[in-house]
Write a protein that holds these residues in place. Structure first.
Motif, PDB file in Angstrom:
ATOM      1  N   ARG A 137       0.871  -1.286  -0.033  1.00 15.84           N
ATOM      2  CA  ARG A 137      -0.072  -0.114  -0.070  1.00 15.84           C
ATOM      3  C   ARG A 137       0.890   1.158  -0.041  1.00 15.84           C
ATOM      4  O   ARG A 137       1.851   1.335   0.629  1.00 15.84           O
ATOM      5  CB  ARG A 137      -0.947  -0.121   1.290  1.00 15.84           C
ATOM      6  N   PRO A 138       0.514   2.382  -0.546  1.00 10.98           N
ATOM      7  CA  PRO A 138       1.403   3.672  -0.724  1.00 10.98           C
ATOM      8  C   PRO A 138       1.784   4.030   0.707  1.00 10.98           C
ATOM      9  O   PRO A 138       3.004   4.260   0.659  1.00 10.98           O
ATOM     10  CB  PRO A 138       0.308   4.547  -1.268  1.00 10.98           C
ATOM     11  N   ARG A 139       0.897   3.967   1.826  1.00 12.13           N
ATOM     12  CA  ARG A 139       1.339   4.138   2.889  1.00 12.13           C
ATOM     13  C   ARG A 139       2.536   3.512   3.600  1.00 12.13           C
ATOM     14  O   ARG A 139       3.213   3.959   4.319  1.00 12.13           O
ATOM     15  CB  ARG A 139       0.173   4.364   3.933  1.00 12.13           C
ATOM     16  N   GLN A 154       2.049   8.712  -8.727  1.00 11.35           N
ATOM     17  CA  GLN A 154       2.423   7.303  -9.126  1.00 11.35           C
ATOM     18  C   GLN A 154       3.738   6.990  -9.651  1.00 11.35           C
ATOM     19  O   GLN A 154       4.148   5.861  -9.248  1.00 11.35           O
ATOM     20  CB  GLN A 154       1.509   7.486 -10.507  1.00 11.35           C
ATOM     21  N   GLN A 155       4.475   7.982 -10.233  1.00 10.16           N
ATOM     22  CA  GLN A 155       5.999   7.501 -10.267  1.00 10.16           C
ATOM     23  C   GLN A 155       6.654   7.138  -8.952  1.00 10.16           C
ATOM     24  O   GLN A 155       7.613   6.501  -8.928  1.00 10.16           O
ATOM     25  CB  GLN A 155       6.608   8.754 -10.921  1.00 10.16           C
ATOM     26  N   SER A 156       6.442   8.131  -7.990  1.00 12.55           N
ATOM     27  CA  SER A 156       7.170   8.181  -6.509  1.00 12.55           C
ATOM     28  C   SER A 156       6.726   6.364  -5.768  1.00 12.55           C
ATOM     29  O   SER A 156       7.613   5.924  -5.483  1.00 12.55           O
ATOM     30  CB  SER A 156       6.724   9.044  -5.594  1.00 12.55           C
ATOM     31  N   LEU A 157       5.522   5.992  -6.291  1.00 11.78           N
ATOM     32  CA  LEU A 157       5.153   4.852  -5.996  1.00 11.78           C
ATOM     33  C   LEU A 157       5.792   3.710  -6.501  1.00 11.78           C
ATOM     34  O   LEU A 157       6.371   2.739  -5.908  1.00 11.78           O
ATOM     35  CB  LEU A 157       3.462   4.567  -5.649  1.00 11.78           C
ATOM     36  N   GLN A 158       5.926   3.634  -7.629  1.00 12.92           N
ATOM     37  CA  GLN A 158       6.821   2.703  -8.566  1.00 12.92           C
ATOM     38  C   GLN A 158       8.192   2.572  -8.148  1.00 12.92           C
ATOM     39  O   GLN A 158       8.614   1.477  -7.909  1.00 12.92           O
ATOM     40  CB  GLN A 158       6.742   2.996 -10.022  1.00 12.92           C
ATOM     41  N   GLN A 159       8.745   3.843  -7.788  1.00 13.96           N
ATOM     42  CA  GLN A 159      10.101   3.813  -7.550  1.00 13.96           C
ATOM     43  C   GLN A 159      10.557   3.391  -6.214  1.00 13.96           C
ATOM     44  O   GLN A 159      11.378   2.358  -5.787  1.00 13.96           O
ATOM     45  CB  GLN A 159      10.693   5.377  -7.490  1.00 13.96           C
ATOM     46  N   ALA A 160       9.320   3.625  -5.150  1.00  7.78           N
ATOM     47  CA  ALA A 160       9.458   3.117  -3.894  1.00  7.78           C
ATOM     48  C   ALA A 160       9.265   1.636  -3.761  1.00  7.78           C
ATOM     49  O   ALA A 160      10.051   0.887  -3.055  1.00  7.78           O
ATOM     50  CB  ALA A 160       8.321   3.773  -3.165  1.00  7.78           C
TER      51      ALA A 160
END
Length: 406
Positions: A137-139, A154-160
């Motif tokens: 989950r994003p959090r 979206q890009q930050s989530l993919q990278q994370a």
């Protein structure tokens, strides 16, 4: 090392007024038989063990019974949380289940090394190192930042998520070196990847706020066991990145799919062979389409697969005669005396008025929350990709709301 890769059981699913309890029980018994016959070392369930974050008591009982009965087969079990699963509910029994040879990773752990597991062969020797990655989950991996656009998020989530995989893989390499340096590294995941297809027509689909995680961002594991997509398939044609799919059809769209679990064998530190084990059909499920005259013949043919004890479940889409106001009664007459049960009648005309007329003949008991949203989507002029994207966003919101209630 021999593992069985399965996912997306959705225990407790309520399907148009029908329980799937008997099907799931038959599948669990079949899977335990396979674990014995194939001398399996470990079973991996890659997410969505339950259909909701607060499953009915019989579904929890099925889960617990499966764990107890599988233990007698001599293999280990690893359960990963999916987007439908409650992190809290799965986590509440993990300490107890560890005593039965079952390791549960309900969500992203505070200490990353808690997601690193060593899988053992039946003789007790280490057989593989597992990067146990559940639904992210994003959090779990991101801090919200003011001023970010949807694309930035979206890009930050993919990278994370990519970093989460890489960091855990680095720990796995260190563990492998500690254990001797020749063990295969296996990774799991519960997400959508570029190239994953939900139907026989190959197309990209989007689920959740993460739009199609690129397969190139996965670490170089010997095998990546994925869940979330219900259709079994390779990712981008790559042999070692696989969705095993759901073990039973969870919608009429899946009725024609051959369901399977994957037997994955490792040898000398690498992937040796992958064999699809077809799952028997425990409940006939068919989608029929045509005029009333055509449907009469199709229903009689479908009835040959059923019995008085186990009628065939049908979805009927009526074309040509879809304007008739007494359609439900006519379909009932065609089915009279036959071992079939019509769960849904649809009119082929795509206009909103026909759709609403059809919906008026269905009660809320026959529809899931997702069915209602899906029907609303179908009244809009959207292509399949956009519908899938919006449905995915909706599923994530519902999952997060359920998670907050548990």
């Amino acid at each position: 090392m021999r593992i069985l890769h399965t996912s997306d059981w959705h225990l407790g699913q309520h399907f148009m007024g029908k329980t799937r309890q008997a099907e799931h029980q038959a599948f669990c018994a079949w899977l335990i038989d396979q674990a014995r016959e194939q001398a399996i070392d470990a079973v991996l369930i890659a997410g969505d063990i339950f259909d909701t974050g607060a499953p009915p008591s019989y579904a929890r009982e099925q889960y617990n019974r499966f764990i107890v009965e599988l233990r007698a087969s001599g293999c280990e079990l690893v359960v990963l949380g999916g987007n439908h699963d409650s992190v809290a509910m799965l986590g509440e029994s993990k300490t107890l289940l560890a005593q039965l040879g079952t390791r549960v990773i309900p969500g992203v752990c505070e200490q990353l090394d808690e997601q690193l597991l060593v899988l053992h062969c039946r003789d007790g020797t280490p057989g593989a190192v597992l990067c146990g990655i559940p639904f992210i989950r994003p959090r779990d991996v991101l801090l919200s930042q003011a001023g970010q656009s949807a694309q930035d998020k979206q890009q930050s989530l993919q990278q994370a998520i990519a970093q989460h995989y890489q960091h855990l893989y680095a720990l796995a390499e260190a563990k492998r070196a500690e254990l001797g340096g020749d063990l295969p590294i296996i990774a799991t995941g519960h997400l959508t990847t570029v190239g994953a297809s939900a139907s026989d027509s190959v197309r990209e689909i989007y689920v959740g706020s993460l739009e199609a995680f690129p397969a190139s961002a996965f670490p170089p594991a010997a095998y990546i066991a994925l869940g979330h997509i219900h259709r079994p398939q390779k990712v981008g044609g790559l042999e070692h990145i696989r969705y095993c799919g759901s073990p039973i059809p969870l919608s009429f769209d899946e009725a024609k799919q051959q369901k399977e679990v994957l037997l994955v064998e490792f040898d000398g530190g690498g992937l040796h062979q992958i064999t699809a084990l077809p799952v028997p059909c425990f409940q006939p499920l068919l989608s029929l389409r045509g005029s009333l005259k055509e449907l009469e013949a199709q229903i009689k043919q479908a009835a040959q697969q059923g019995s008085a004890e186990q009628p065939v479940w049908l979805e009927v889409m009526v074309g040509t005669d879809d304007y008739l106001s007494d359609l439900q009664q006519r379909i009932a007459a065609l089915c009279e005396g036959l071992p079939v049960e019509v769960l849904r009648i649809r009119r082929e005309r795509g206009n909103a008025s026909a759709s609403l007329q059809g919906q008026a003949r269905e009660t809320l008991d026959e529809l899931s929350v997702e069915d209602v949203f899906t029907q609303r989507l179908s009244s809009e002029s959207l292509d399949e990709g956009e519908q899938a994207r919006l449905l995915g966003l909706y599923q994530q919101v519902v999952s997060e709301l359920r998670e907050g209630e548990v």
